[in-house]
Design a protein around this motif. Sequence first.
Motif, PDB file in Angstrom:
ATOM      1  N   GLU A 161       2.939  13.676   1.699  1.00 10.45           N
ATOM      2  CA  GLU A 161       1.846  12.399   1.237  1.00 10.45           C
ATOM      3  C   GLU A 161       0.818  12.946   1.528  1.00 10.45           C
ATOM      4  O   GLU A 161      -0.460  12.011   1.405  1.00 10.45           O
ATOM      5  N   ASN A 162       0.514  14.387   1.586  1.00 16.99           N
ATOM      6  CA  ASN A 162      -1.086  14.926   1.574  1.00 16.99           C
ATOM      7  C   ASN A 162      -1.050  16.103   0.586  1.00 16.99           C
ATOM      8  O   ASN A 162       0.076  16.620   0.191  1.00 16.99           O
ATOM      9  N   ILE A 163      -2.240  16.202  -0.077  1.00 20.58           N
ATOM     10  CA  ILE A 163      -2.327  17.462  -0.602  1.00 20.58           C
ATOM     11  C   ILE A 163      -3.457  18.414  -0.206  1.00 20.58           C
ATOM     12  O   ILE A 163      -4.407  17.872   0.541  1.00 20.58           O
ATOM     13  N   VAL A 164      -3.181  19.668  -0.436  1.00 22.70           N
ATOM     14  CA  VAL A 164      -4.228  20.673  -0.001  1.00 22.70           C
ATOM     15  C   VAL A 164      -5.119  21.000  -1.146  1.00 22.70           C
ATOM     16  O   VAL A 164      -4.544  21.411  -2.295  1.00 22.70           O
ATOM     17  N   LEU A 165      -6.407  21.105  -1.163  1.00 24.51           N
ATOM     18  CA  LEU A 165      -7.414  21.416  -2.214  1.00 24.51           C
ATOM     19  C   LEU A 165      -8.025  22.864  -1.706  1.00 24.51           C
ATOM     20  O   LEU A 165      -8.592  22.812  -0.740  1.00 24.51           O
ATOM     21  N   TYR A 166      -8.170  23.654  -2.479  1.00 24.52           N
ATOM     22  CA  TYR A 166      -9.036  24.807  -2.672  1.00 24.52           C
ATOM     23  C   TYR A 166     -10.086  24.421  -3.236  1.00 24.52           C
ATOM     24  O   TYR A 166     -10.134  23.816  -4.362  1.00 24.52           O
ATOM     25  N   ASN A 169       0.874  -1.166  -0.037  1.00 19.79           N
ATOM     26  CA  ASN A 169       0.099   0.054  -0.047  1.00 19.79           C
ATOM     27  C   ASN A 169       0.839   1.196   0.067  1.00 19.79           C
ATOM     28  O   ASN A 169       1.867   1.168   0.527  1.00 19.79           O
ATOM     29  N   LYS A 170       0.460   2.211  -0.683  1.00 23.65           N
ATOM     30  CA  LYS A 170       1.397   3.407  -0.686  1.00 23.65           C
ATOM     31  C   LYS A 170       0.436   4.515  -0.956  1.00 23.65           C
ATOM     32  O   LYS A 170      -0.665   4.536  -1.485  1.00 23.65           O
ATOM     33  N   PRO A 171       0.875   5.815  -0.492  1.00 23.12           N
ATOM     34  CA  PRO A 171       0.083   7.067  -0.745  1.00 23.12           C
ATOM     35  C   PRO A 171       0.189   7.435  -2.161  1.00 23.12           C
ATOM     36  O   PRO A 171       1.413   7.397  -2.725  1.00 23.12           O
ATOM     37  N   ILE A 172      -0.756   7.920  -2.809  1.00 30.14           N
ATOM     38  CA  ILE A 172      -0.860   8.401  -4.198  1.00 30.14           C
ATOM     39  C   ILE A 172      -1.192   9.773  -4.313  1.00 30.14           C
ATOM     40  O   ILE A 172      -0.866  10.595  -5.367  1.00 30.14           O
ATOM     41  N   SER A 173      -1.190  10.466  -3.002  1.00 28.37           N
ATOM     42  CA  SER A 173      -1.713  11.899  -2.884  1.00 28.37           C
ATOM     43  C   SER A 173      -0.154  12.556  -2.468  1.00 28.37           C
ATOM     44  O   SER A 173       0.102  12.979  -1.329  1.00 28.37           O
ATOM     45  N   LEU A 174       0.929  12.353  -3.455  1.00 22.61           N
ATOM     46  CA  LEU A 174       2.034  12.897  -3.367  1.00 22.61           C
ATOM     47  C   LEU A 174       2.340  14.492  -3.530  1.00 22.61           C
ATOM     48  O   LEU A 174       1.444  14.932  -4.516  1.00 22.61           O
ATOM     49  N   ASN A 175       2.812  15.122  -2.662  1.00 19.46           N
ATOM     50  CA  ASN A 175       3.052  16.556  -2.503  1.00 19.46           C
ATOM     51  C   ASN A 175       4.511  17.020  -2.721  1.00 19.46           C
ATOM     52  O   ASN A 175       5.200  16.775  -1.961  1.00 19.46           O
ATOM     53  N   ALA A 176       4.955  17.205  -4.097  1.00 16.51           N
ATOM     54  CA  ALA A 176       6.454  17.412  -4.419  1.00 16.51           C
ATOM     55  C   ALA A 176       6.987  18.549  -3.638  1.00 16.51           C
ATOM     56  O   ALA A 176       8.132  18.791  -3.291  1.00 16.51           O
ATOM     57  N   VAL A 187      -9.197  21.905   1.951  1.00  9.79           N
ATOM     58  CA  VAL A 187      -9.033  20.745   2.747  1.00  9.79           C
ATOM     59  C   VAL A 187      -8.094  20.199   2.632  1.00  9.79           C
ATOM     60  O   VAL A 187      -7.411  20.275   1.297  1.00  9.79           O
ATOM     61  N   VAL A 188      -7.375  19.601   3.498  1.00 10.02           N
ATOM     62  CA  VAL A 188      -5.933  18.425   3.163  1.00 10.02           C
ATOM     63  C   VAL A 188      -6.548  17.053   3.296  1.00 10.02           C
ATOM     64  O   VAL A 188      -7.182  16.759   4.213  1.00 10.02           O
TER      65      VAL A 188
END
Length: 823
Positions: free
Chosen positions: A570-575, A546-553, A785-786
């Motif tokens: 491993e987290n993405i912030v969305l507006y 299992n792997k995070p796919i919400s990669l944050n460069a 939201v993150v």
Amino acid sequence: MDIQFIGENLLPGKIGQFFIVLAFGASLLSTISYFFAAKNKDLSDQSWTRLGRVAFFINWLSIIGIGSTLFFLILNHYNEYYYVYSHSSKELPVYYIVSAFWEGQEGSFWLWAFWQSVLGMVLMWKARSWENGVMTVVAFSQVFLTSMLLGVEIFGERIGSSPFILLREAVNLKEMAPVVFADPENFKNYLKFITDGRGLNPLLQNYWMVIHPPTLFLGFASMVVPFAYAVTGVWLKKYKEWIKPAMPWALFAVMILGTGIIMGSFWAYEALNFGGFWAWDPVENASIIPWLTLIAGIHVMIAFKNTGHAYFTAIVLVFLSFILVLYASFLTRSGILGETSVHSFTDLGMFGHLILYNVVFLLIPVILLISRWKELPITNKDEETYSREFWMFIGSLVVTIACIQVIFVTSVPVFNAAFGTNFAPPIDAVKYYNQWQAPFAILVTIISGFSQFMKYKRTDPRKFYSGLIATVVFSIVITAGFVYITNVYQNLMFILLTFSCVFAIMSNAKVLGLAFGGKKKLVGAAVAHIGFALLLLGALVAAATNKPISLNASNFIPVKDFEKAEKPGENIVLYKNEPKKMGRYTVTYISDTTVAPNTFYKLNFKVYNEKDGSIEEDFDLNPHIQSNEKMGLIASPDTKHYLTYDIYTHVTSAPLKEEQDHEAHEGHSEEENYKAPRIVNVSVGDTLHTSSGILTVKAINPKPEAKNLVLAKGDLAVGLPLEVEVSGKVYKTEPIFLVKGNNVFDFARNIDELGLRVRFTKVLPDQGKVELQVYEKPQQAKDWVVFKSIEFPYINLYWLGTIIMVIGFLLSIFRRQKEIGTV
């Protein structure tokens, strides 16, 4: 002078408490009666047995009476009772009110006692010559369970906790609301101010709460039956005979308890933010250990039945299984786990009571084994290495050692409390337990594979190796392909575990093939073994890959102290309404809805064709969070299921929201939350760029429809259809312009997901245009939201394995039932 409280309905509570005392007294009488019936050697005298039956039947009726009374109180929201006030509310639908029944300690003890009473009724009907001894043990266990509900003080010591205790007796109302209840009149009429209960813990408001606890507690209750048969066998000197009638019950217990454990696993994966299907939580561990020890005990029971070897191991494992159920109850309910488990209850003052339950049922088999030691059918003859029973014994021993490792680490809080030590539990429990348990899993699955090529007592080595070699070769080939496809070939332990599981599946599949040739008695065991191996294989691949796919460069999340709790990379912030690329997905935060205490987020996932830009996939996920005063931000995931993998998504940070019900009122309007409008004159086909997307004006609708729109003769209403395109998704709305007599009105329309409000305010016939007012919420007010998304490959193997394993247990129960013709 006694205070006369107003509005209390005390009769149901008195009836319920009467049933508790009656249940306790009846179970005690049943225990005594069955004990003397078992000691009575005059088979023609059935008086003690009849008395035991009548008493247990009364116990069963009383348990039903307790449950019916408590459910009546909960359903009708009698908040003068502390249990009702603490666990129910008028907002809960009926199925959650049912769940509230067993949310608390008292309700769960009732559930356990209910199932045990049902099993006792079945045993009175089916146990035949074993009834007196077995029912002595079951009724004695019932004595302890019903005593947990008494809630009385004897010589200054409180015995149990009653679900019928009054709110004013359980809490100090004057401390609860000092200003209100300082007034004596208010205090007497306190129910006027307590109009609703606290309700079910929001974390537990899930349909699994309706079915998981009853299944789990039926599993716990059924563990007493093989224990009772084993005790009776030693007590009444039926040393060998108990194995046969106990076997179907042991299989039933592991099937039901296993089903309950898997339900909990699925609940955790589907609705709780454990980050997977098994978190090695202390209470999870405490429930799975008795299940594994009884599975080990069943295998040794089978070995003894066929060869006469390993009697002591078989009976000890059966004894240990039920004792570990009681130990699990102690861990869960004594409060000793503190904050190390999300499952544990708070201490209701039953610490000593629970210890006594454990100690008494530990002493019973210990004393019996010591007193009968010289008579036990224990053989000193060495077992043949090339025999099935030898390797069944070794496999059970491996399972037992694995259980010891888990229970030892899980019991760290107990050791700290008992000896004053300060040992810390593992920081990363999942990694720690996986590293320890993987070698045990490899040994167990290999043994379950090659033991299928052996016979009881003695196997010809040549036949053994000739039958084994082809399966080993096929397993190696399949393993090589599987580890390559699933990408677990970089870790030797993963490769070995994959091989052992594949080998177990292939070996038992061969046995299953023989079953179609006539050896049908092997079907249940082979199916259960295949299911268990598939379960392990699915757990291995899902946990290892299992792997995070919400990669944050950027490795940065603009939330204070976020990096202390989560990994920013491993987290993405969305507006809101601003799409963001995540691997092959384009994710958009569409909207959120708050229904206190939960906030539900709508995240849209799209997959675009790289060549022509067409949409190949389009789906929404709806993870939600709740703000919990004690636990902070609690996230519940949502999952997209594919055949070969799952996309598991949960929120890791978000601004706190309150339930919004802010309607226009004097001095305020709906438009106060928007920027000043853009006023434009538009015609059909015109487009406008907004911060959310492109707005297109469509042809005027001469016959619009709207709620509360009533047209009289001479009135004129026209609608202006509008479309807003955002990331390929089209939102439609239609503001309305109305001429009524000499007055002009307009009906504005909102697109909440986009933060847009539009008004159709004028018709300009000379210009062939209309006036449109476009309101937008300020950019800085846009929500964010993150989130984190994890890919779980081949998780369906885990769920498939559990189903197959339960089917195997069911087939084995039917087979053993046919052997003896009675339960």
